[in-house]
Write a protein that holds these residues in place. Sequence first.
Motif, PDB file in Angstrom:
ATOM      1  N   PRO A  51      -7.011  48.155  39.645  1.00 61.92           N
ATOM      2  CA  PRO A  51      -8.427  48.425  39.940  1.00 61.92           C
ATOM      3  C   PRO A  51      -9.333  47.558  39.074  1.00 61.92           C
ATOM      4  O   PRO A  51      -8.974  47.188  37.960  1.00 61.92           O
ATOM      5  CB  PRO A  51      -8.593  49.908  39.574  1.00 61.92           C
ATOM      6  N   ASN A  52     -10.491  47.257  39.591  1.00 62.48           N
ATOM      7  CA  ASN A  52     -11.403  46.344  38.919  1.00 62.48           C
ATOM      8  C   ASN A  52     -12.817  46.756  39.315  1.00 62.48           C
ATOM      9  O   ASN A  52     -13.185  46.609  40.473  1.00 62.48           O
ATOM     10  CB  ASN A  52     -11.081  44.916  39.395  1.00 62.48           C
ATOM     11  N   ALA A  53     -13.569  47.288  38.343  1.00 59.76           N
ATOM     12  CA  ALA A  53     -14.842  47.925  38.679  1.00 59.76           C
ATOM     13  C   ALA A  53     -15.980  46.919  38.815  1.00 59.76           C
ATOM     14  O   ALA A  53     -16.957  46.943  38.072  1.00 59.76           O
ATOM     15  CB  ALA A  53     -15.189  48.985  37.637  1.00 59.76           C
ATOM     16  N   ILE A  54     -15.840  45.986  39.753  1.00 64.02           N
ATOM     17  CA  ILE A  54     -16.986  45.173  40.159  1.00 64.02           C
ATOM     18  C   ILE A  54     -17.025  45.242  41.677  1.00 64.02           C
ATOM     19  O   ILE A  54     -16.091  45.766  42.292  1.00 64.02           O
ATOM     20  CB  ILE A  54     -16.865  43.697  39.696  1.00 64.02           C
ATOM     21  N   ASP A  55     -18.084  44.699  42.280  1.00 64.00           N
ATOM     22  CA  ASP A  55     -18.185  44.777  43.737  1.00 64.00           C
ATOM     23  C   ASP A  55     -17.351  43.650  44.348  1.00 64.00           C
ATOM     24  O   ASP A  55     -17.887  42.645  44.792  1.00 64.00           O
ATOM     25  CB  ASP A  55     -19.648  44.677  44.161  1.00 64.00           C
ATOM     26  N   GLU A  56     -16.021  43.838  44.385  1.00 64.29           N
ATOM     27  CA  GLU A  56     -15.144  42.763  44.855  1.00 64.29           C
ATOM     28  C   GLU A  56     -15.409  42.389  46.299  1.00 64.29           C
ATOM     29  O   GLU A  56     -15.312  41.229  46.677  1.00 64.29           O
ATOM     30  CB  GLU A  56     -13.677  43.185  44.713  1.00 64.29           C
ATOM     31  N   ARG A  57     -15.722  43.397  47.104  1.00 65.69           N
ATOM     32  CA  ARG A  57     -15.832  43.145  48.542  1.00 65.69           C
ATOM     33  C   ARG A  57     -17.076  42.322  48.893  1.00 65.69           C
ATOM     34  O   ARG A  57     -17.104  41.682  49.931  1.00 65.69           O
ATOM     35  CB  ARG A  57     -15.865  44.458  49.322  1.00 65.69           C
ATOM     36  N   GLY A  58     -18.085  42.385  48.043  1.00 58.19           N
ATOM     37  CA  GLY A  58     -19.323  41.699  48.407  1.00 58.19           C
ATOM     38  C   GLY A  58     -19.564  40.425  47.602  1.00 58.19           C
ATOM     39  O   GLY A  58     -20.608  39.793  47.713  1.00 58.19           O
ATOM     40  N   LEU A 109     -30.330  29.275  45.506  1.00 62.93           N
ATOM     41  CA  LEU A 109     -29.319  30.129  46.135  1.00 62.93           C
ATOM     42  C   LEU A 109     -29.956  31.387  46.718  1.00 62.93           C
ATOM     43  O   LEU A 109     -29.511  31.915  47.726  1.00 62.93           O
ATOM     44  CB  LEU A 109     -28.245  30.516  45.122  1.00 62.93           C
ATOM     45  N   ARG A 110     -31.037  31.852  46.058  1.00 66.02           N
ATOM     46  CA  ARG A 110     -31.699  33.069  46.553  1.00 66.02           C
ATOM     47  C   ARG A 110     -32.269  32.873  47.951  1.00 66.02           C
ATOM     48  O   ARG A 110     -32.446  33.834  48.685  1.00 66.02           O
ATOM     49  CB  ARG A 110     -32.838  33.471  45.600  1.00 66.02           C
ATOM     50  N   THR A 111     -32.553  31.624  48.313  1.00 64.03           N
ATOM     51  CA  THR A 111     -33.187  31.394  49.620  1.00 64.03           C
ATOM     52  C   THR A 111     -32.183  31.476  50.772  1.00 64.03           C
ATOM     53  O   THR A 111     -32.582  31.480  51.930  1.00 64.03           O
ATOM     54  CB  THR A 111     -33.828  29.989  49.663  1.00 64.03           C
ATOM     55  N   ILE A 112     -30.887  31.541  50.464  1.00 62.89           N
ATOM     56  CA  ILE A 112     -29.902  31.626  51.551  1.00 62.89           C
ATOM     57  C   ILE A 112     -29.995  33.009  52.189  1.00 62.89           C
ATOM     58  O   ILE A 112     -30.009  34.022  51.490  1.00 62.89           O
ATOM     59  CB  ILE A 112     -28.480  31.384  51.006  1.00 62.89           C
ATOM     60  N   ALA A 113     -30.045  33.031  53.523  1.00 58.79           N
ATOM     61  CA  ALA A 113     -30.202  34.305  54.234  1.00 58.79           C
ATOM     62  C   ALA A 113     -28.997  35.197  53.985  1.00 58.79           C
ATOM     63  O   ALA A 113     -27.859  34.730  54.011  1.00 58.79           O
ATOM     64  CB  ALA A 113     -30.353  34.033  55.732  1.00 58.79           C
ATOM     65  N   GLY A 114     -29.256  36.463  53.717  1.00 59.39           N
ATOM     66  CA  GLY A 114     -28.170  37.424  53.549  1.00 59.39           C
ATOM     67  C   GLY A 114     -27.741  37.616  52.108  1.00 59.39           C
ATOM     68  O   GLY A 114     -26.992  38.539  51.804  1.00 59.39           O
ATOM     69  N   VAL A 115     -28.236  36.745  51.203  1.00 57.14           N
ATOM     70  CA  VAL A 115     -27.880  36.889  49.790  1.00 57.14           C
ATOM     71  C   VAL A 115     -28.711  38.011  49.178  1.00 57.14           C
ATOM     72  O   VAL A 115     -29.930  37.987  49.249  1.00 57.14           O
ATOM     73  CB  VAL A 115     -28.109  35.571  49.028  1.00 57.14           C
ATOM     74  N   GLN A 116     -28.035  39.005  48.598  1.00 60.79           N
ATOM     75  CA  GLN A 116     -28.758  40.136  48.028  1.00 60.79           C
ATOM     76  C   GLN A 116     -29.107  39.907  46.567  1.00 60.79           C
ATOM     77  O   GLN A 116     -30.143  40.341  46.092  1.00 60.79           O
ATOM     78  CB  GLN A 116     -27.920  41.415  48.158  1.00 60.79           C
ATOM     79  N   SER A 117     -28.212  39.230  45.847  1.00 57.24           N
ATOM     80  CA  SER A 117     -28.563  38.928  44.457  1.00 57.24           C
ATOM     81  C   SER A 117     -27.715  37.763  43.955  1.00 57.24           C
ATOM     82  O   SER A 117     -26.641  37.480  44.485  1.00 57.24           O
ATOM     83  CB  SER A 117     -28.419  40.187  43.602  1.00 57.24           C
ATOM     84  N   VAL A 176     -29.121  36.101  33.148  1.00 59.36           N
ATOM     85  CA  VAL A 176     -29.968  37.174  33.694  1.00 59.36           C
ATOM     86  C   VAL A 176     -29.520  37.507  35.114  1.00 59.36           C
ATOM     87  O   VAL A 176     -29.280  36.614  35.927  1.00 59.36           O
ATOM     88  CB  VAL A 176     -31.448  36.735  33.720  1.00 59.36           C
ATOM     89  N   GLY A 177     -29.385  38.794  35.402  1.00 56.99           N
ATOM     90  CA  GLY A 177     -29.082  39.229  36.772  1.00 56.99           C
ATOM     91  C   GLY A 177     -27.597  39.286  37.090  1.00 56.99           C
ATOM     92  O   GLY A 177     -27.199  39.799  38.134  1.00 56.99           O
ATOM     93  N   ALA A 178     -26.749  38.777  36.179  1.00 56.33           N
ATOM     94  CA  ALA A 178     -25.316  38.750  36.478  1.00 56.33           C
ATOM     95  C   ALA A 178     -24.723  40.158  36.502  1.00 56.33           C
ATOM     96  O   ALA A 178     -23.817  40.444  37.278  1.00 56.33           O
ATOM     97  CB  ALA A 178     -24.581  37.885  35.465  1.00 56.33           C
ATOM     98  N   ASP A 179     -25.247  41.054  35.643  1.00 53.19           N
ATOM     99  CA  ASP A 179     -24.721  42.416  35.615  1.00 53.19           C
ATOM    100  C   ASP A 179     -24.859  43.087  36.983  1.00 53.19           C
ATOM    101  O   ASP A 179     -23.940  43.701  37.500  1.00 53.19           O
ATOM    102  CB  ASP A 179     -25.404  43.256  34.528  1.00 53.19           C
ATOM    103  N   GLN A 180     -26.036  42.850  37.576  1.00 50.96           N
ATOM    104  CA  GLN A 180     -26.306  43.465  38.868  1.00 50.96           C
ATOM    105  C   GLN A 180     -25.490  42.777  39.976  1.00 50.96           C
ATOM    106  O   GLN A 180     -24.958  43.442  40.865  1.00 50.96           O
ATOM    107  CB  GLN A 180     -27.807  43.348  39.148  1.00 50.96           C
ATOM    108  N   THR A 181     -25.381  41.459  39.916  1.00 51.66           N
ATOM    109  CA  THR A 181     -24.657  40.728  40.957  1.00 51.66           C
ATOM    110  C   THR A 181     -23.164  41.063  40.926  1.00 51.66           C
ATOM    111  O   THR A 181     -22.532  41.250  41.955  1.00 51.66           O
ATOM    112  CB  THR A 181     -24.846  39.213  40.773  1.00 51.66           C
ATOM    113  N   LEU A 182     -22.616  41.149  39.727  1.00 53.50           N
ATOM    114  CA  LEU A 182     -21.213  41.538  39.609  1.00 53.50           C
ATOM    115  C   LEU A 182     -20.986  42.950  40.136  1.00 53.50           C
ATOM    116  O   LEU A 182     -19.924  43.275  40.638  1.00 53.50           O
ATOM    117  CB  LEU A 182     -20.786  41.504  38.141  1.00 53.50           C
TER     118      LEU A 182
END
Lengths: 406, 440
Positions: free
Chosen positions: A48-55, A80-88, A129-135
């Motif tokens: 198990p690995n507690a990051i959002d592996e699927r996304g 990279l943020r401008t790519i459609a569908g990218v959440q973070s 910055v923001g890596a915690d949320q993206t992971l």
Amino acid sequence: MEIRPIFASLRKHRIPAILIVLEIALACAVLCNAVFMIGKRIGDIQIPNAIDERGLSVVVLNGTDPKLAASDIPRNIAALRTIAGVQSVGVTSTLPLSRNNWGWSFGLKSDSAMTDKNTFNVSLYFLGVGADQTLGLQLKQGRFFNADEYADSTLGGSALPSAHVVLVTESLAHQLWPDKAALGQSIYSKPYYYTVVGVVADVVRPQASIHSTQRSYASTFYPLQPDATLGYYLLRSAPHDRARIVRAAEQKLGEINPAAVAKGKTFDDIRGQYFADMSSMAWMLVLVCVVMLAVTAFGIVGLTSFWVAQRRRQIGIRRAVGASRGDILSYFRTENFLLTGMGVVLGMALAFGINIYLMHHYEMDRMPWYYLPASAVALWLLGQLAVLGPALRAAAVPPVVATRSV
Amino acid sequence: MFGYYMDLALRSLRRSPVLTALMVLAIAVGIGASMTTLTVMHLLSGDPLPGRSQHIFYPQVDPTSRLNPHSQPYDMMDYHSAVDLWSAQRADRQALITVSALRLTAPTVHQPALMAQMLSTTSDFFPMFAVPFQYGNAWTAQDDARHARVAVISSDLNNKLFQGSDSVGRTLWLKDADVRIVGVLAPWRPSPQFYEVVGGRFSDGDTASFYGRPEDVFMPFFSSLEVNDGGFNPFTCWNAPDPGVKLQNSPCVWVALWVQLDSAAKVSGYRDYLASYAEQQKALGRFARADNTRMFDLMQWLDFNRVVPSDVRLQTWLAFAFLAICLFNTIGLLLAKFLRRAGEIGVRRALGASRAAVFAQCLVEAATIGLLGGLGGLLLTLLGLWLIRRQPVEYAELIHLDPSMFGLTFALAIAASLLAGVLPALRASRIAPALQLKTL
């Protein structure tokens, strides 16, 4: 059921009987250990690995100019943020299971140095910055880093960041401070020290340990301002968007960093590559087990068939003097039960011995006891199944055979 | 007589085709599995430099400035120790080694930049390890000394960038530097990639990565340090490096040294030299210990690092257990089969056949099964090797059936089936004719 006649007949066919017992013993021993190894590998593969592996997708950017990192990284992230569908979007220095490991040894005393005996080795993850949320790190206690901690933390050519805050995994926190709260505690490696501000759910190291899951979770996280070591651009999206986003992100980063080399993949690819040889070994073991059991079963079929053919007359006589079909059937089944029984008893001892040997010479753990009876039962069932065909043929021998000569 | 026995054997085998198929298949599967793993084992555990490896040595010193808690020297050396030993030129040949990654582009070739693995080494590397060249030559010792911006590239890279043409004299951009190609290697794939095997004892038996491809770019050690400044990583450090200090001056190990010593006297001479160097460094206060030096030869070093992946060794054991199961199986079946023909054998014995004749007849039948099993085993071995070549492991593309293994397969098949045939044949030949004739 009288078993004395069975023993009497087995004594007459001593050598074939011994051979079949040995074959079953070896099969039992190999089966136990092979199934145990398969189970161990499947367990390792599914760690198990507690990051959002699927996304999660990632583009690794190499060969950039370190001096321009401070301006390049924010620009790349914005693109990279401008790519459609990218959440973070976020940047890190490495990812779990990427084999790109930066390890360090820390102690718990304020004068600990990295070469001291009582230090513990951990993997370092530097987060932009923001890596915690993206992971998709899952906070269990405390807090994530704040904007100032990111902005003030520099590497400046040294091995560790200038910040004094760290996130640790639950397993690591429990291992280091078994009976007190981890928040507020510090880890030291002269001249660096870091205070735990948050505890996150277990994230695997870039290089997992096959020996202990606890060691596999010795991950620590540090804030870092834009720096050349932050080469992993993470993108989080809905799982079905990943393939398109990886391609788009790789192309975009390649375009705006013409001098650099961009390579993208999804986290599933990283995990798949990491465990590829392990899973192929597991499949090979499965194949060996299946073929081995088939060979053993056919051996039993062949040998029993011969015995049946050889004893046609005796069977006929027994039938003529009153034995039912069921009696004949159960004679052969009991015979097989006894042979397999001797085989598995020997086999379990052998399996245990092999396990001890493998523990000493290979990277293997002790086999739990229940593997032994389980594989014994499996071989017993296999034996009964294999003997059924020849035994039914024996039961079908008509009593009249007794009166014919040859 | 042999022809007659052969005829009898074929008749007997035809009489029970299912059983015959079963025995042949059992032998084939056993042989196939054990030959596949044995071939892999043979290819992975072989000597990467046959005939020369006994002259190649890996000196090690312990450069720690405090007493090393580990009792062994590190697997690599710090910059100063390695360069000191190399500069002394006490061996017949000596090469420094370290690996890094850097950006590579070829001007005038319209291909995107790529991250290449670069081996930084010195000119002796190529003759010492008998590296084959397709075009051009290695750089010279003068190039090492002059920090020349030259490179040797692999045949893979040459195919990729220049479609396999002679690219000697062309220019590569390595990071930001212009580097001239002086040599192109012929395809070269040592097994394992012996010259940079380190850290095997920390790898939990997962050593498949030692069988990777050699680097794409080879550059003179000192000029590559300038070209890829900041791009090198330490193997490990014994103290925290100070910020801003170059790796060359850091308390880290990251350079390896290989030496060639052509005679036993030179070997012991070099060991003495290593000890005296450590002594001298201790006197200078740089080393804490002078007695922690070591020098393995190439094969010892590979053994020490346990290069053959433990998965491969396990598979070999497994395959031989498997072969044993198949053999027991075949012996049992043959025995049952021969003994069932007791009547027939009794008649032959009564008509004057000797025990030896009956024994020989049975053995011919067993050997026939073995031969068929061997053929099947060879096909299964080819299938097994094909499967392994498709596995996602570094050594996959090294795997092939070599002639010696091909011969061994057949010898093993015949030996296995004769072994399986001896006991049943012996039993059959001891059948008392009178008893059998009575029951007819």
